[in-house]
Scaffold this active site. Structure first.
Site, mmCIF file in Angstrom:
data_model
loop_
_atom_site.group_PDB
_atom_site.id
_atom_site.type_symbol
_atom_site.label_atom_id
_atom_site.label_comp_id
_atom_site.label_asym_id
_atom_site.label_seq_id
_atom_site.Cartn_x
_atom_site.Cartn_y
_atom_site.Cartn_z
ATOM 1 C CB THR A 226 38.316 -0.258 8.857
ATOM 2 O OG1 THR A 226 38.314 0.655 7.763
ATOM 3 C CG2 THR A 226 38.421 0.555 10.142
ATOM 4 C CG ASP A 227 40.925 1.061 4.197
ATOM 5 O OD1 ASP A 227 39.903 1.401 4.836
ATOM 6 O OD2 ASP A 227 41.012 1.156 2.959
ATOM 7 C CD GLU A 228 36.813 4.650 7.029
ATOM 8 O OE1 GLU A 228 35.880 4.219 6.375
ATOM 9 O OE2 GLU A 228 36.725 5.649 7.748
ATOM 10 C CE1 TYR B 199 33.642 1.767 11.717
ATOM 11 C CE2 TYR B 199 34.992 2.818 10.031
ATOM 12 C CZ TYR B 199 34.447 1.669 10.597
ATOM 13 O OH TYR B 199 34.711 0.442 10.040
ATOM 14 C CE LYS C 91 36.423 -1.842 13.315
ATOM 15 N NZ LYS C 91 35.674 -3.062 13.726
ATOM 16 C CG ASN D 297 33.878 8.686 -3.629
ATOM 17 O OD1 ASN D 297 34.340 7.557 -3.498
ATOM 18 N ND2 ASN D 297 33.821 9.550 -2.628
HETATM 19 P P1 NAD Z 1 27.248 -3.495 9.491
HETATM 20 O O1 NAD Z 1 26.944 -2.165 10.081
HETATM 21 O O2 NAD Z 1 26.579 -3.894 8.221
HETATM 22 O O3 NAD Z 1 26.921 -4.659 10.551
HETATM 23 C C1 NAD Z 1 27.264 -4.523 11.906
HETATM 24 C C2 NAD Z 1 26.542 -5.639 12.684
HETATM 25 O O4 NAD Z 1 26.927 -5.515 14.062
HETATM 26 C C3 NAD Z 1 25.017 -5.524 12.624
HETATM 27 O O5 NAD Z 1 24.452 -6.791 12.394
HETATM 28 C C4 NAD Z 1 24.640 -5.030 14.025
HETATM 29 O O6 NAD Z 1 23.362 -5.479 14.445
HETATM 30 C C5 NAD Z 1 25.756 -5.610 14.869
HETATM 31 N N1 NAD Z 1 25.980 -4.840 16.095
HETATM 32 C C6 NAD Z 1 26.114 -3.498 16.225
HETATM 33 N N2 NAD Z 1 26.293 -3.178 17.528
HETATM 34 C C7 NAD Z 1 26.314 -4.345 18.227
HETATM 35 C C8 NAD Z 1 26.489 -4.675 19.599
HETATM 36 N N3 NAD Z 1 26.676 -3.722 20.518
HETATM 37 N N4 NAD Z 1 26.471 -5.974 19.966
HETATM 38 C C9 NAD Z 1 26.272 -6.951 19.034
HETATM 39 N N5 NAD Z 1 26.078 -6.687 17.716
HETATM 40 C C10 NAD Z 1 26.118 -5.415 17.323
HETATM 41 O O7 NAD Z 1 28.822 -3.534 9.347
HETATM 42 P P2 NAD Z 1 29.716 -4.255 8.238
HETATM 43 O O8 NAD Z 1 29.884 -3.345 7.092
HETATM 44 O O9 NAD Z 1 29.215 -5.622 8.045
HETATM 45 O O10 NAD Z 1 31.115 -4.306 9.006
HETATM 46 C C11 NAD Z 1 31.430 -5.390 9.849
HETATM 47 C C12 NAD Z 1 32.811 -5.141 10.456
HETATM 48 O O11 NAD Z 1 33.777 -5.004 9.428
HETATM 49 C C13 NAD Z 1 32.893 -3.885 11.302
HETATM 50 O O12 NAD Z 1 33.684 -4.155 12.419
HETATM 51 C C14 NAD Z 1 33.569 -2.881 10.381
HETATM 52 O O13 NAD Z 1 34.292 -1.934 11.129
HETATM 53 C C15 NAD Z 1 34.486 -3.782 9.584
HETATM 54 N N6 NAD Z 1 34.828 -3.313 8.232
HETATM 55 C C16 NAD Z 1 33.839 -2.920 7.360
HETATM 56 C C17 NAD Z 1 34.188 -2.535 6.062
HETATM 57 C C18 NAD Z 1 33.136 -2.115 5.053
HETATM 58 O O14 NAD Z 1 33.490 -1.642 3.981
HETATM 59 N N7 NAD Z 1 31.851 -2.304 5.330
HETATM 60 C C19 NAD Z 1 35.534 -2.540 5.671
HETATM 61 C C20 NAD Z 1 36.505 -2.936 6.594
HETATM 62 C C21 NAD Z 1 36.136 -3.335 7.865
HETATM 63 O O1 DAU Z 2 37.529 1.726 4.157
HETATM 64 C C1 DAU Z 2 36.747 0.830 4.901
HETATM 65 C C2 DAU Z 2 35.525 1.541 5.421
HETATM 66 O O2 DAU Z 2 34.705 1.792 4.282
HETATM 67 C C3 DAU Z 2 34.755 0.775 6.479
HETATM 68 O O3 DAU Z 2 35.570 0.640 7.622
HETATM 69 C C4 DAU Z 2 33.457 1.503 6.853
HETATM 70 O O4 DAU Z 2 32.706 0.709 7.762
HETATM 71 C C5 DAU Z 2 32.671 1.722 5.581
HETATM 72 O O5 DAU Z 2 31.506 2.462 5.885
HETATM 73 C C6 DAU Z 2 33.503 2.468 4.539
HETATM 74 O O6 DAU Z 2 33.748 3.833 4.936
HETATM 75 P P1 DAU Z 2 33.593 5.044 3.891
HETATM 76 O O7 DAU Z 2 33.333 6.289 4.649
HETATM 77 O O8 DAU Z 2 34.707 5.058 2.907
HETATM 78 O O9 DAU Z 2 32.273 4.512 3.117
HETATM 79 P P2 DAU Z 2 30.940 5.239 2.641
HETATM 80 O O10 DAU Z 2 30.184 4.230 1.848
HETATM 81 O O11 DAU Z 2 30.232 5.921 3.749
HETATM 82 O O12 DAU Z 2 31.498 6.358 1.655
HETATM 83 C C7 DAU Z 2 32.312 6.038 0.540
HETATM 84 C C8 DAU Z 2 32.722 7.341 -0.124
HETATM 85 O O13 DAU Z 2 31.544 7.936 -0.708
HETATM 86 C C9 DAU Z 2 33.279 8.361 0.831
HETATM 87 O O14 DAU Z 2 34.292 9.113 0.162
HETATM 88 C C10 DAU Z 2 32.098 9.268 1.137
HETATM 89 C C11 DAU Z 2 31.316 9.243 -0.153
HETATM 90 N N1 DAU Z 2 29.848 9.418 -0.014
HETATM 91 C C12 DAU Z 2 29.193 8.604 0.874
HETATM 92 C C13 DAU Z 2 27.828 8.732 1.061
HETATM 93 C C14 DAU Z 2 27.098 7.860 2.048
HETATM 94 C C15 DAU Z 2 29.156 10.346 -0.781
HETATM 95 O O15 DAU Z 2 29.769 11.064 -1.616
HETATM 96 N N2 DAU Z 2 27.811 10.474 -0.596
HETATM 97 C C16 DAU Z 2 27.108 9.727 0.297
HETATM 98 O O16 DAU Z 2 25.882 9.920 0.433
#
Ligand code: NAD
Ligand code: DAU
Length: 354
Positions: free
Chosen positions: A132-134, A158, A162, A257
């Protein structure tokens, strides 16, 4: 041919597998623990010859070794993770376990499998760690977007967990020549995203006439990429990326946001107006900010664009419109994932029912 995908029942995993198979990709073995964030129903329509689900934990190195031995994948796409920043603040242990220990266990199993391959298979094998970019931390308003050379400076449990995976994947390449690649993607949105994340949470709460909880002043900035674009970026990196390399991916859509929330609300005002003429945005409430909240993320995608030809296909306004529509139409999916566990989270985190 087969690929092993971990976390394939989650948001990005589901979209990745659907896109991979729709474009004629090889068979998928999907290792997923089916936590609260994983939903087997997303993929249950797929025929067994193209998608095999194995319920299990990525921390279980013996299970991973057995799967690798039996199915002999040409690649591993490691998505499984605990992924929600707020949950990592409330309870970091699960993040260390799955994201650090689990990534290590999977790398060890994959390295042993790769070691035993013949020369040609060994040469073409890939292990893609989806990060992730985080991991780069937070940007000031005028700072240039993160590049692959930006320092690693994670601010939440988190992102720290990562980043540990990034370091392990890199070390396995440098030490063992193991063909790992790492991607750093920005915030994804689109269908099948669990409604604890900002965009689906706001859509669902607005549709249900519940408060829209904006953390702090709501002026934080995220770069948004449609999940199908991210899935395409992952396929490109898998097919054309160089082992040992890192690639950033983003949507070129940096937004505050509050602006994202305003757009969601105005789409809903048009598609399903509230009774009495009030606007969905009237439901917004400013709530206590997230501790250590990163102010701004932005990614420089020059490398993946130049070297692998990546271009996001979605413009944010269109992608957001179709996402809002998806959640409006797929109320059954929302009902099926907003279980008792979801309601517990909503109650403990926001003090409201889910
Ligand atoms: P998600 O939370 O929707 O899905 C995670 C999946 O992993 C779920 O299906 C869960 O059951 C499975 N899981 C959790 N723990 C496990 C374990 N111990 N063994 C096997 N499976 C397990 O997450 P997502 O948003 O689909 O993200 C997927 C990947 O991409 C993550 O690695 C996340 O860090 C990365 N990522 C997410 C974002 C985003 O914006 N969502 C952005 C950049 C990178
Ligand atoms: O940047 C990539 C990441 O983006 C991924 O690695 C993470 O898995 C994914 O969860 C996401 O992280 P963020 O913390 O940026 O996403 P989130 O959707 O939780 O929040 C987006 C923004 O909105 C953040 O600035 C927090 C804000 N927020 C979030 C929630 C859930 C609110 O203001 N209110 C809320 O209730």
């Amino acid at each position: 041919m087969t690929i092993l995908v971990t976390g394939g029942l989650g948001f990005i995993g589901t979209n990745f597998i659907l896109g991979h198979l729709a474009s004629g990709g090889d068979r998928v073995v999907n290792l997923d623990l089916a936590t609260y964030a994983g939903n087997l129903g997303n993929l249950s329509h797929l025929p067994a010859e193209s998608h095999l689900f194995v319920r299990g934990d990525v921390c279980d190195a013996d299970l991973a070794a057995r799967i690798l031995k039996e199915h002999r994948p040409r690649a591993v796409v490691h998505l499984a993770a605990e992924s929600h920043v707020d949950r990592s603040i409330a309870g970091p242990a699960a993040f260390i376990q799955t994201n650090v220990v689990g990534t290590f266990a999977l790398l060890e199993a994959a390295r042993a499998y790769w070691d035993g391959l013949g020369a040609a298979e060994k040469d073409s094998f890939r292990f893609l760690y989806v990060s992730t970019d985080e991991v780069y931390g937070s940007l000031g308003p005028d700072e240039a977007p993160f590049t692959e050379d930006s320092p690693c400076a994670p601010n939440s449990p988190y992102s720290a967990s990562k980043a540990s995976g990034d370091h392990l994947a890199r070390a396995y390449y440098r030490t063992y020549g193991f063909p790992s690649l790492v991607t750093h993607c920005s915030n994804n949105y689109g269908p099948y995203q669990f409604p604890e994340k900002f965009i689906p949470l706001m859509i669902i709460n607005a549709m249900d006439e519940r408060p829209l909880p904006v953390y702090g002043d709501g002026r934080q900035v995220r770069d948004w990429i449609h999940v199908e674009d991210h899935a395409r970026a992952l396929s490109l990196v898998l097919d054309k990326g160089a082992p040992g390399e890192t690639y950033n991916a983003g949507g070129r859509a940096e937004l505050v946001n509050l602006e994202v929330l305003e757009r969601i609300c105005s789409i809903l005002d048009r598609l399903s107006p509230r009774k009495g003429g009030s606007q969905h945005l009237d439901l917004a409430v400013h709530v206590t900010d997230r501790p250590g909240h990163d102010r701004r993320y932005a990614v420089d995608c020059g490398k993946i664009e130049r070297e692998l030809g990546f271009r996001p296909a979605y413009a944010f306004p269109d992608g957001l419109e179709s996402t809002v529509e998806w959640y409006r139409v797929n109320r059954g999916w929302v009902e099926s994932v907003t279980s008792g566990e979801y309601r517990d989270w909503m109650r403990s985190h926001y003090g409201q029912e889910g």
